[in-house]
Design a protein around this motif. Structure first.
Motif, PDB file in Angstrom:
ATOM      1  N   MET A  72       6.602   4.746   9.465  1.00  0.00           N
ATOM      2  CA  MET A  72       6.184   5.969   8.775  1.00  0.00           C
ATOM      3  C   MET A  72       5.009   6.532   9.569  1.00  0.00           C
ATOM      4  O   MET A  72       3.930   5.944   9.611  1.00  0.00           O
ATOM      5  N   MET A  74       2.946   8.935   9.399  1.00  0.00           N
ATOM      6  CA  MET A  74       1.688   9.378   8.798  1.00  0.00           C
ATOM      7  C   MET A  74       0.780   8.195   8.440  1.00  0.00           C
ATOM      8  O   MET A  74      -0.351   8.384   8.000  1.00  0.00           O
ATOM      9  N   GLY A  96       9.938   8.217  10.542  1.00  0.00           N
ATOM     10  CA  GLY A  96       9.959   9.282   9.544  1.00  0.00           C
ATOM     11  C   GLY A  96       8.620   9.960   9.430  1.00  0.00           C
ATOM     12  O   GLY A  96       7.596   9.430   9.880  1.00  0.00           O
ATOM     13  N   ALA A  97       8.654  11.163   8.860  1.00  0.00           N
ATOM     14  CA  ALA A  97       7.445  11.901   8.500  1.00  0.00           C
ATOM     15  C   ALA A  97       6.571  12.265   9.702  1.00  0.00           C
ATOM     16  O   ALA A  97       5.346  12.317   9.589  1.00  0.00           O
ATOM     17  N   GLY A  98       7.206  12.521  10.843  1.00  0.00           N
ATOM     18  CA  GLY A  98       6.420  12.937  11.999  1.00  0.00           C
ATOM     19  C   GLY A  98       7.154  12.819  13.313  1.00  0.00           C
ATOM     20  O   GLY A  98       8.363  12.593  13.344  1.00  0.00           O
ATOM     21  N   VAL A 117      14.282  10.016  12.257  1.00  0.00           N
ATOM     22  CA  VAL A 117      14.669  11.019  11.265  1.00  0.00           C
ATOM     23  C   VAL A 117      14.159  12.354  11.764  1.00  0.00           C
ATOM     24  O   VAL A 117      12.986  12.498  12.124  1.00  0.00           O
ATOM     25  N   MET A 123      13.132  19.359  16.591  1.00  0.00           N
ATOM     26  CA  MET A 123      12.829  17.930  16.709  1.00  0.00           C
ATOM     27  C   MET A 123      14.054  17.162  17.222  1.00  0.00           C
ATOM     28  O   MET A 123      13.915  16.225  18.022  1.00  0.00           O
ATOM     29  N   GLU A 138      18.071  14.155   7.716  1.00  0.00           N
ATOM     30  CA  GLU A 138      17.796  13.893   6.296  1.00  0.00           C
ATOM     31  C   GLU A 138      17.467  15.194   5.567  1.00  0.00           C
ATOM     32  O   GLU A 138      16.464  15.843   5.861  1.00  0.00           O
ATOM     33  N   GLY A 143      14.853  11.297  -1.555  1.00  0.00           N
ATOM     34  CA  GLY A 143      13.594  10.921  -2.188  1.00  0.00           C
ATOM     35  C   GLY A 143      12.502  10.818  -1.151  1.00  0.00           C
ATOM     36  O   GLY A 143      12.767  10.744   0.046  1.00  0.00           O
ATOM     37  N   HIS A 145       9.255  11.810   1.227  1.00  0.00           N
ATOM     38  CA  HIS A 145       8.805  12.944   2.048  1.00  0.00           C
ATOM     39  C   HIS A 145      10.009  13.799   2.428  1.00  0.00           C
ATOM     40  O   HIS A 145      10.948  13.293   3.038  1.00  0.00           O
ATOM     41  N   GLY A 147      11.891  17.416   4.041  1.00  0.00           N
ATOM     42  CA  GLY A 147      11.825  18.616   4.872  1.00  0.00           C
ATOM     43  C   GLY A 147      12.320  19.823   4.085  1.00  0.00           C
ATOM     44  O   GLY A 147      12.609  19.731   2.897  1.00  0.00           O
ATOM     45  N   HIS A 228       2.450  17.704   2.526  1.00  0.00           N
ATOM     46  CA  HIS A 228       3.474  16.659   2.592  1.00  0.00           C
ATOM     47  C   HIS A 228       4.212  16.537   1.267  1.00  0.00           C
ATOM     48  O   HIS A 228       3.927  15.690   0.432  1.00  0.00           O
ATOM     49  N   LEU A 262       2.329   5.087  -4.996  1.00  0.00           N
ATOM     50  CA  LEU A 262       3.637   4.486  -4.688  1.00  0.00           C
ATOM     51  C   LEU A 262       3.627   3.009  -5.077  1.00  0.00           C
ATOM     52  O   LEU A 262       4.558   2.503  -5.699  1.00  0.00           O
ATOM     53  N   LEU A 277       9.295   7.524  -6.310  1.00  0.00           N
ATOM     54  CA  LEU A 277      10.101   8.279  -5.351  1.00  0.00           C
ATOM     55  C   LEU A 277      11.593   8.010  -5.593  1.00  0.00           C
ATOM     56  O   LEU A 277      11.994   6.859  -5.770  1.00  0.00           O
TER      57      LEU A 277
HETATM   58  O1  TUI Z   1       9.679   9.879   5.819  1.00  0.00           O
HETATM   59  C1  TUI Z   1      10.533  10.069   4.998  1.00  0.00           C
HETATM   60  N1  TUI Z   1      10.362   9.752   3.686  1.00  0.00           N
HETATM   61  C2  TUI Z   1       9.239   9.209   3.157  1.00  0.00           C
HETATM   62  S1  TUI Z   1       7.829   8.765   3.996  1.00  0.00           S
HETATM   63  C3  TUI Z   1       7.122   8.265   2.580  1.00  0.00           C
HETATM   64  S2  TUI Z   1       5.516   7.601   2.501  1.00  0.00           S
HETATM   65  C4  TUI Z   1       4.556   8.952   2.170  1.00  0.00           C
HETATM   66  N2  TUI Z   1       3.577   8.783   1.341  1.00  0.00           N
HETATM   67  C5  TUI Z   1       2.757   9.797   1.018  1.00  0.00           C
HETATM   68  C6  TUI Z   1       2.941  11.038   1.563  1.00  0.00           C
HETATM   69  C7  TUI Z   1       3.981  11.238   2.397  1.00  0.00           C
HETATM   70  C8  TUI Z   1       4.817  10.185   2.718  1.00  0.00           C
HETATM   71  C9  TUI Z   1       7.972   8.437   1.552  1.00  0.00           C
HETATM   72  N3  TUI Z   1       9.124   8.951   1.902  1.00  0.00           N
HETATM   73  N4  TUI Z   1      11.730  10.582   5.345  1.00  0.00           N
HETATM   74  C10 TUI Z   1      12.029  10.945   6.688  1.00  0.00           C
HETATM   75  C11 TUI Z   1      11.609  12.326   6.988  1.00  0.00           C
HETATM   76  N5  TUI Z   1      11.013  12.652   8.094  1.00  0.00           N
HETATM   77  N6  TUI Z   1      11.778  13.391   6.215  1.00  0.00           N
HETATM   78  C12 TUI Z   1      11.251  14.460   6.894  1.00  0.00           C
HETATM   79  C13 TUI Z   1      10.771  13.979   8.085  1.00  0.00           C
HETATM   80  C14 TUI Z   1      10.138  14.651   9.175  1.00  0.00           C
HETATM   81  C15 TUI Z   1       9.266  15.680   8.944  1.00  0.00           C
HETATM   82  C16 TUI Z   1       8.626  16.282  10.014  1.00  0.00           C
HETATM   83  C17 TUI Z   1      10.405  14.221  10.469  1.00  0.00           C
HETATM   84  C18 TUI Z   1       9.762  14.825  11.523  1.00  0.00           C
HETATM   85  C19 TUI Z   1       8.877  15.851  11.288  1.00  0.00           C
HETATM   86  O2  TUI Z   1       8.285  16.404  12.363  1.00  0.00           O
HETATM   87  C20 TUI Z   1       7.101  17.103  12.136  1.00  0.00           C
HETATM   88  C21 TUI Z   1       6.508  17.434  13.452  1.00  0.00           C
HETATM   89  O3  TUI Z   1       5.583  16.731  13.868  1.00  0.00           O
HETATM   90  O4  TUI Z   1       6.991  18.399  14.064  1.00  0.00           O
END
Ligand code: TUI
Length: 314
Positions: A72, A74, A96-98, A117, A123, A138, A143, A145, A147, A228, A262, A277
């Motif tokens: 993850m 972040m 994920g999430a970045g 992801v 991306m 995704e 559930g 984080h 997009g 987020h 969480l 979530l």
């Molecule tokens: O990551 C997830 N799902 C998640 S992470 C999580 S833990 C969390 N806790 C608090 C706040 C936020 C998260 C719980 N669920 N899914 C994969 C996912 N990745 N979904 C969307 C993205 C994504 C978003 C932006 C992937 C790349 C991205 O790039 C951004 C950039 O830097 O350009």
């Protein structure tokens, strides 16, 4: 039997990934899914590297099959967890999430298949150029984080933007969902919410019960104001958070409200302060069953749907 580029690439029986859910997806769940023929994935979430190493050892002790680790991005521990995954030479890393660009070379040098992801075409193109082995598209039905785009829109756009195999995620929990994902060009699926009801999933009984009882309008997205957005069950906590968010509460206080939420949901089933979530498809999750049975049921359910796909074609 369904054989796709992703089952071939990873040497797995079914093209089913288990989402690397933070606080939820431990070594035991991942091993159960991998033993069931899918790809189990340990969720690093916000945990430090020691936790992740321990869960990797647990998974290794329970299965000889390939499994993965989700980083993850972040997380404050992302750097050390990324290094731990490389040291342990897990079969697969998902992210994920970045943006995982800075770790890609390290993982590839360790012989790891990197499957990020992606939530946008830009991306997807970047990850393709940097040598990802496959991509997970995704959609915002999922559930956690989320997009902007839905699975229905995102998957074909990503498929058209890359030559890599694409795994669809978000809103999939049965054979129809798998068949639909394949129609959009995916060659595998990732499911998170469906595995919340797995016997081997070690979440608080209150959490499982809430997922099983969830109806069609039982999730909501909060956190947009802080940049987020996360989808969770519409509990008292989620409603309070939304109220604060729209009521002009300052960012610092909103951050504080989310800290530890969480963990409180997963470990304590705390409906007052916990963030549960779950994806929209929670409405379709109806019983507790072994992870291996979930994998088999979903994939066996996809076969007749795919065979029937020609029904209206003349
Ligand atoms: O990551 C997830 N799902 C998640 S992470 C999580 S833990 C969390 N806790 C608090 C706040 C936020 C998260 C719980 N669920 N899914 C994969 C996912 N990745 N979904 C969307 C993205 C994504 C978003 C932006 C992937 C790349 C991205 O790039 C951004 C950039 O830097 O350009």
């Amino acid at each position: 039997m369904i054989v796709t580029p992703i089952t071939e690439m990873l040497g797995i029986e079914y093209p089913v990934f288990q989402g690397g859910m933070a606080w939820v997806a431990d070594g035991r769940l991942a091993a159960a899914v991998s033993n069931g023929g899918g790809l189990g994935i340990i969720g690093a979430g916000n945990a430090p590297a020691d936790y992740v190493r321990k869960e990797i050892q647990t998974a290794k002790s329970l299965t000889d099959k390939p499994f993965g680790v989700n980083i993850m991005l972040m997380s404050p521990f992302a750097d050390e967890v990324a290094q731990a995954a490389a040291d342990e030479k897990v079969a697969v890393v998902t992210t994920g999430a970045g943006n995982p660009s800075k770790y890609m070379d390290m993982w590839k040098e360790a012989g790891i298949k990197v499957i990020p992801v992606v939530a946008s075409v830009a991306m997807a193109k970047l990850m393709t150029r940097l040598g990802a082995s496959a991509l997970i598209a995704e959609g915002g039905e999922s559930g956690g984080h989320v997009g902007e785009l839905t699975t229905m829109v995102l998957v074909p756009l990503i498929v058209d933007s890359t030559d890599l195999p694409v795994i669809a995620a978000g809103g999939i929990a049965d054979g129809r969902g798998v068949a639909a994902a394949f129609m959009l060009g995916a060659v595998g699926v990732q499911m998170g919410t469906r595995f919340l009801s797995a016997e081997e999933c070690n979440i608080h009984p209150v959490y499982k019960e809430k997922v099983i009882k969830a109806g069609d309008l039982c999730t909501m997205v909060t956190g947009k104001k802080l940049g987020h957005p996360v989808r969770s069950l519409r509990t008292a906590f989620a409603r309070e958070y939304a109220k604060a968010e729209f009521g002009g509460t300052d960012d610092e206080t909103l951050e504080q409200m989310g800290v530890g939420s969480l963990r409180k949901a997963v470990q304590e089933g705390d409906l007052k302060d916990g963030c549960f979530l779950a994806g929209q498809i929670a409405a379709m999750v109806s019983r507790i069953q072994p992870a291996a049975e979930i994998v088999r049921e979903v994939m066996e359910g996809a076969e007749p749907v795919l065979r029937g796909a020609m029904k209206w074609v003349r």
